[in-house]
Design an enzyme around this catalytic site. Sequence first.
Site, PDB file in Angstrom:
ATOM      1  N   GLN A  80       0.805  -1.219   0.000  1.00  0.00           N
ATOM      2  CA  GLN A  80       0.000   0.000   0.000  1.00  0.00           C
ATOM      3  C   GLN A  80       0.838   1.269   0.000  1.00  0.00           C
ATOM      4  O   GLN A  80       2.035   1.256   0.290  1.00  0.00           O
ATOM      5  CB  GLN A  80      -0.935   0.002   1.215  1.00  0.00           C
ATOM      6  CG  GLN A  80      -0.213  -0.048   2.550  1.00  0.00           C
ATOM      7  CD  GLN A  80      -1.192  -0.167   3.705  1.00  0.00           C
ATOM      8  OE1 GLN A  80      -1.411   0.801   4.429  1.00  0.00           O
ATOM      9  NE2 GLN A  80      -1.779  -1.352   3.887  1.00  0.00           N
ATOM     10  N   HIS A 110       0.002   5.657   0.976  1.00  0.00           N
ATOM     11  CA  HIS A 110      -0.926   6.691   1.414  1.00  0.00           C
ATOM     12  C   HIS A 110      -0.659   7.955   0.601  1.00  0.00           C
ATOM     13  O   HIS A 110       0.495   8.299   0.340  1.00  0.00           O
ATOM     14  CB  HIS A 110      -0.767   6.972   2.902  1.00  0.00           C
ATOM     15  CG  HIS A 110      -0.909   5.738   3.750  1.00  0.00           C
ATOM     16  ND1 HIS A 110      -2.017   4.924   3.674  1.00  0.00           N
ATOM     17  CD2 HIS A 110      -0.079   5.174   4.657  1.00  0.00           C
ATOM     18  CE1 HIS A 110      -1.869   3.922   4.517  1.00  0.00           C
ATOM     19  NE2 HIS A 110      -0.703   4.050   5.120  1.00  0.00           N
ATOM     20  N   GLU A 129       2.693   8.370   8.588  1.00  0.00           N
ATOM     21  CA  GLU A 129       2.476   7.638   9.833  1.00  0.00           C
ATOM     22  C   GLU A 129       3.799   7.219  10.463  1.00  0.00           C
ATOM     23  O   GLU A 129       4.832   7.116   9.796  1.00  0.00           O
ATOM     24  CB  GLU A 129       1.602   6.408   9.599  1.00  0.00           C
ATOM     25  CG  GLU A 129       2.182   5.383   8.640  1.00  0.00           C
ATOM     26  CD  GLU A 129       1.176   4.303   8.245  1.00  0.00           C
ATOM     27  OE1 GLU A 129      -0.035   4.612   8.162  1.00  0.00           O
ATOM     28  OE2 GLU A 129       1.602   3.162   8.005  1.00  0.00           O
ATOM     29  N   HIS A 187       4.751   0.410   1.259  1.00  0.00           N
ATOM     30  CA  HIS A 187       5.089  -0.407   2.411  1.00  0.00           C
ATOM     31  C   HIS A 187       4.083  -1.538   2.570  1.00  0.00           C
ATOM     32  O   HIS A 187       2.977  -1.515   2.014  1.00  0.00           O
ATOM     33  CB  HIS A 187       5.142   0.427   3.696  1.00  0.00           C
ATOM     34  CG  HIS A 187       3.850   1.100   4.048  1.00  0.00           C
ATOM     35  ND1 HIS A 187       3.354   2.191   3.364  1.00  0.00           N
ATOM     36  CD2 HIS A 187       2.935   0.840   5.031  1.00  0.00           C
ATOM     37  CE1 HIS A 187       2.214   2.578   3.895  1.00  0.00           C
ATOM     38  NE2 HIS A 187       1.927   1.774   4.896  1.00  0.00           N
ATOM     39  N   ARG A 211      -4.216   0.511  -2.384  1.00  0.00           N
ATOM     40  CA  ARG A 211      -3.651  -0.837  -2.347  1.00  0.00           C
ATOM     41  C   ARG A 211      -3.355  -1.342  -3.749  1.00  0.00           C
ATOM     42  O   ARG A 211      -4.079  -1.042  -4.695  1.00  0.00           O
ATOM     43  CB  ARG A 211      -4.614  -1.801  -1.650  1.00  0.00           C
ATOM     44  CG  ARG A 211      -5.001  -1.372  -0.244  1.00  0.00           C
ATOM     45  CD  ARG A 211      -6.028  -2.321   0.366  1.00  0.00           C
ATOM     46  NE  ARG A 211      -6.504  -1.812   1.655  1.00  0.00           N
ATOM     47  CZ  ARG A 211      -7.533  -0.998   1.800  1.00  0.00           C
ATOM     48  NH1 ARG A 211      -8.218  -0.597   0.715  1.00  0.00           N
ATOM     49  NH2 ARG A 211      -7.893  -0.587   2.989  1.00  0.00           N
TER      50      ARG A 211
END
Length: 399
Positions: A97, A99, A134, A263, A282
């Site tokens: 995936q 972001h 994140e 990642h 994804r």
Amino acid sequence: MIEIVGALRHYAWGSRVLIPELVGMPPDDRRVAEAWLGAHPTGPSAIVAPDGLPGDLCDLIASSPVEYLGEDVVARFGSHLPYLLKVIAAEKPLSLQVHPHIDRAREGYEEEERAGVPIDAPHRNYKDPNHKPELVLALTKFEALCGFRAPRRAAELFSGLQAPLAKELHGVLTAQPTVQGIRAAFTQLLEPSTRPSAAEVEEVTEACLARLAVGSTSPRADRTVGQLAAAYPGDPGVVTSLLLNPVTLQPGDAMFVPAGGVHAYLHGLGIEVMASSDNVLRAGLTPKHVDVRELLRNVDYVAAPPIRIAPETFHGATKVFYAPVDDFELSVTTICDDVAHPMPGRGPRILLCLEGRVTVTSSGAGSLTLERGHAAFAPASDGRLTVTGAGKLVQADVP
């Protein structure tokens, strides 16, 4: 301070025991993958014994943003809590995936809103108009793939594998030992018009396992291929793992994943703090919605080692992990005496007790005792916090 309860997420890759054990709930047959502590509209934390307060943290903050977030946070981020704290328990590998960056998140969100795609539709990419950098803090040994390997190293891993797809990818990477080579190999594996068949993926898997059986010089890479193939047979993401950096975090280690960073988390229990977003693009290794072209639009192809964040000490008992973003920071406080230890941060904070029993006191003399697995929200109006007792407390706040 207000005690809160995380919103649980049940996904196929989660654990039946790790999060239930942490929060003190009896396990059942469902896999608990995440516990969300925050105010994201798709999964806000519930308020314990609200006594006239709104039932969840999202509604509470909306009732008086300046009181709960503080003037500075409202001025910078609007009337929304800018971060989301999660407990994540991966028993099986997660999806491959990325972001999105914030500009693309805003565009994508508006596009899907105009198209009338329901916010809870399984095929919706953008649940909100925010980016999602994140930071993950390992509570157990935590295995992951993150970012691209150097092109020459990726080429070495395909070298000698007796599978046509591996030979082809080796040729791509040796002809272009640059970012362009990584982009070409990654795109070939995932783009719908060029992605390999399940049989081609299986040939590469068998070649890696054969190399492992006779004494591989890259045993970790070959084992990861086998691990992913067992969970997602025939998925091109299995082969894509050879392009990515392997990461092992020991308990207490932290890693930052920027927007655009490809990642996949493989195994372990950890704490995640991120910009308050549920935007996940994804490309494979998942039964969930996949949108390869949208993921490829957001990927950062620069080969670089994973970004490990070294903590800085705050007043002796606290380690602070400063991420290179404005949305959040994470701290861990470990105490075992009767001294009142100051905690960092003055804005909206979320606290989670990881071990023992601690009492958190605000500058206004209000206090709340937390035991293992219990969490609280401390509004900006509480001012500075101190903590006493014996235990370990993790805190998310805004820098």
